[in-house]
Design a protein around this motif. Structure first.
Motif, PDB file in Angstrom:
ATOM      1  N   THR A  70       0.836  -1.201   0.000  1.00 40.00           N
ATOM      2  CA  THR A  70       0.000   0.000   0.000  1.00 40.00           C
ATOM      3  C   THR A  70       0.872   1.252   0.000  1.00 40.00           C
ATOM      4  O   THR A  70       2.001   1.240   0.492  1.00 40.00           O
ATOM      5  N   ALA A  71       0.317   2.308  -0.518  1.00 42.00           N
ATOM      6  CA  ALA A  71       1.020   3.592  -0.543  1.00 42.00           C
ATOM      7  C   ALA A  71       1.009   4.203   0.854  1.00 42.00           C
ATOM      8  O   ALA A  71       0.108   3.924   1.658  1.00 42.00           O
TER       9      ALA A  71
ATOM     10  N   GLY B 267       0.898  -6.015  -8.427  1.00 45.65           N
ATOM     11  CA  GLY B 267       0.241  -7.308  -8.544  1.00 45.65           C
ATOM     12  C   GLY B 267       0.589  -8.295  -7.473  1.00 45.65           C
ATOM     13  O   GLY B 267       1.172  -7.952  -6.454  1.00 45.65           O
ATOM     14  N   ALA B 268       0.218  -9.531  -7.737  1.00 45.27           N
ATOM     15  CA  ALA B 268       0.375 -10.612  -6.780  1.00 45.27           C
ATOM     16  C   ALA B 268       1.840 -10.960  -6.568  1.00 45.27           C
ATOM     17  O   ALA B 268       2.654 -10.835  -7.476  1.00 45.27           O
ATOM     18  N   PRO B 269       2.194 -11.415  -5.353  1.00 46.22           N
ATOM     19  CA  PRO B 269       3.557 -11.857  -5.107  1.00 46.22           C
ATOM     20  C   PRO B 269       3.799 -13.202  -5.759  1.00 46.22           C
ATOM     21  O   PRO B 269       2.862 -13.923  -6.079  1.00 46.22           O
TER      22      PRO B 269
ATOM     23  N   GLY C 152       6.911  -7.985   0.424  1.00 47.52           N
ATOM     24  CA  GLY C 152       7.736  -9.019   1.031  1.00 47.52           C
ATOM     25  C   GLY C 152       7.313  -9.419   2.439  1.00 47.52           C
ATOM     26  O   GLY C 152       7.710 -10.473   2.922  1.00 47.52           O
ATOM     27  N   GLU C 153       6.523  -8.602   3.111  1.00 46.92           N
ATOM     28  CA  GLU C 153       6.118  -8.968   4.475  1.00 46.92           C
ATOM     29  C   GLU C 153       4.878  -9.860   4.455  1.00 46.92           C
ATOM     30  O   GLU C 153       4.246 -10.050   3.418  1.00 46.92           O
TER      31      GLU C 153
ATOM     32  N   VAL D 226       2.625 -10.150   1.004  1.00 48.60           N
ATOM     33  CA  VAL D 226       2.451  -8.857   0.359  1.00 48.60           C
ATOM     34  C   VAL D 226       3.342  -8.761  -0.876  1.00 48.60           C
ATOM     35  O   VAL D 226       4.556  -8.932  -0.792  1.00 48.60           O
ATOM     36  N   GLY D 227       2.703  -8.490  -2.010  1.00 53.04           N
ATOM     37  CA  GLY D 227       3.416  -8.297  -3.268  1.00 53.04           C
ATOM     38  C   GLY D 227       3.571  -6.816  -3.555  1.00 53.04           C
ATOM     39  O   GLY D 227       3.179  -5.969  -2.738  1.00 53.04           O
TER      40      GLY D 227
END
Length: 145
Positions: A30-31, A139-141, A113-114, A134-135
């Motif tokens: 997220t920003a 998009g998706a990780p 990464g988390e 979290v990607g």
């Protein structure tokens, strides 16, 4: 006779959650300053009876809601729903542009990464703990097994 009774009790005491499997729970980064995030996954139900995801919670959000994305012509809206039905011996997918879990009033940005902890609540299977990978913002990780 006692052994048989104990065996019957054990067989009927196997938790329903053993029948629910959560695949690839993920979210996007997220920003800074964002208050919302979405979570996606595939829910598989190996049981002969349907179940229903009725809610979720996370220590990193004030609350979590079950949402659907609805298209009305050119307008795309999200609306809260009471849950998601997971068919017997079937699956239900939460994905971008469709059903998703909404993390509301997140306490801090989600970073690529988390892992974000959450607890899913099912009508029959009860509570199941998951971690959303979290990607990036795009998009998706990638999931490694």
């Amino acid at each position: 006779m006692r052994i048989f009774s104990l065996l019957v009790l054990v067989c009927f005491s196997i938790p329903a959650w053993a029948q629910i499997e959560i695949e690839k729970p993920w979210s996007r980064a997220t920003a800074p300053g964002a208050k919302l995030a979405a979570g996606y996954m595939v829910i598989r139900n190996a049981s002969a009876s349907p179940d229903r995801l009725i809610g979720a919670s996370s220590p990193l959000a004030a609350r979590m809601e079950t949402h659907l994305t609805v298209r009305d012509g050119e307008i795309v809206r999200m609306r809260q729903v009471k849950g998601y039905d997971v068919p017997a011996n079937g699956s239900f997918e939460l994905k971008p542009g469709g059903a998703h879990l909404m993390f509301v009033d997140i306490k801090r940005p989600f970073k690529e990464g988390e892992k974000i902890p959450a607890t899913l609540r099912f009508e029959k299977a009860g509570e199941i703990k998951v971690e959303f990978q979290v990607g990036g913002l795009a998009g998706a990780p990638s999931h490694q097994h």
